[in-house]
Design a protein around this motif. Structure first.
Motif, PDB file in Angstrom:
ATOM      1  N   TYR A   9       0.729  -1.214  -0.153  1.00  0.00           N
ATOM      2  CA  TYR A   9       0.076  -0.156   0.150  1.00  0.00           C
ATOM      3  C   TYR A   9       0.859   1.342  -0.167  1.00  0.00           C
ATOM      4  CZ  TYR A   9      -3.300   3.564   1.312  1.00  0.00           C
ATOM      5  OH  TYR A   9      -3.954   4.737   1.291  1.00  0.00           O
ATOM      6  N   LEU A  10       1.790   1.259   0.907  1.00  0.00           N
ATOM      7  CA  LEU A  10       2.884   2.499   1.029  1.00  0.00           C
ATOM      8  C   LEU A  10       3.583   2.704  -0.350  1.00  0.00           C
ATOM      9  CD1 LEU A  10       3.969   2.127   4.717  1.00  0.00           C
ATOM     10  CD2 LEU A  10       2.170   3.503   3.675  1.00  0.00           C
ATOM     11  N   SER A  11       3.771   1.602  -1.147  1.00  0.00           N
ATOM     12  CA  SER A  11       4.445   1.839  -2.277  1.00  0.00           C
ATOM     13  C   SER A  11       3.580   2.220  -3.608  1.00  0.00           C
ATOM     14  CB  SER A  11       5.689   0.486  -2.554  1.00  0.00           C
ATOM     15  OG  SER A  11       4.825  -0.594  -2.827  1.00  0.00           O
ATOM     16  N   GLY A  12       2.388   2.095  -3.218  1.00  0.00           N
ATOM     17  CA  GLY A  12       1.264   2.338  -4.272  1.00  0.00           C
ATOM     18  C   GLY A  12       0.979   1.206  -5.198  1.00  0.00           C
ATOM     19  N   ASP A  62      -1.584   6.739   5.119  1.00  0.00           N
ATOM     20  CA  ASP A  62      -1.099   7.800   4.093  1.00  0.00           C
ATOM     21  C   ASP A  62      -0.022   8.829   4.623  1.00  0.00           C
ATOM     22  OD1 ASP A  62      -3.170   6.972   2.474  1.00  0.00           O
ATOM     23  OD2 ASP A  62      -4.587   8.082   3.010  1.00  0.00           O
ATOM     24  N   GLN A  64       2.554   8.023   6.395  1.00  0.00           N
ATOM     25  CA  GLN A  64       3.665   7.305   5.971  1.00  0.00           C
ATOM     26  C   GLN A  64       4.143   7.331   4.388  1.00  0.00           C
ATOM     27  OE1 GLN A  64       4.207   3.872   8.247  1.00  0.00           O
ATOM     28  NE2 GLN A  64       2.105   4.128   9.331  1.00  0.00           N
ATOM     29  N   ARG A  65       3.170   7.849   3.682  1.00  0.00           N
ATOM     30  CA  ARG A  65       3.541   7.815   2.228  1.00  0.00           C
ATOM     31  C   ARG A  65       4.554   8.852   1.964  1.00  0.00           C
ATOM     32  NH1 ARG A  65      -1.871   6.250  -1.657  1.00  0.00           N
ATOM     33  NH2 ARG A  65      -1.050   4.018  -1.891  1.00  0.00           N
TER      34      ARG A  65
END
Length: 65
Positions: A9-12, A62, A64-65
């Motif tokens: 999720y964090l890396s999209g 979000d 942490q993104r």
């Protein structure tokens, strides 16, 4: 080793809504880890998710993104 939901999720790589698919996979698997570990969440993130809901967890991730 395969990335956990949080990393993806964090890396999209996945949308937040896919957390439901991961949770379902865990429920039907023979995994010996907790759902929190399976998703790659920390205790604060798990607490927000359980206590408040999806929006609270998404907000924490979000940041942490």
């Amino acid at each position: 080793m395969e990335k956990k939901f949080k990393e993806k999720y964090l890396s999209g790589e996945v949308s937040f809504e896919e957390i439901d698919d991961y949770s379902q996979e865990w429920g039907f698997s023979d995994e010996t880890v907790t759902l929190r570990e399976y998703l790659g969440l920390n205790a604060e993130e798990e607490d927000a998710w359980v206590s408040v809901g999806d929006d609270a967890l998404k907000e924490l991730l979000d940041k942490q993104r």
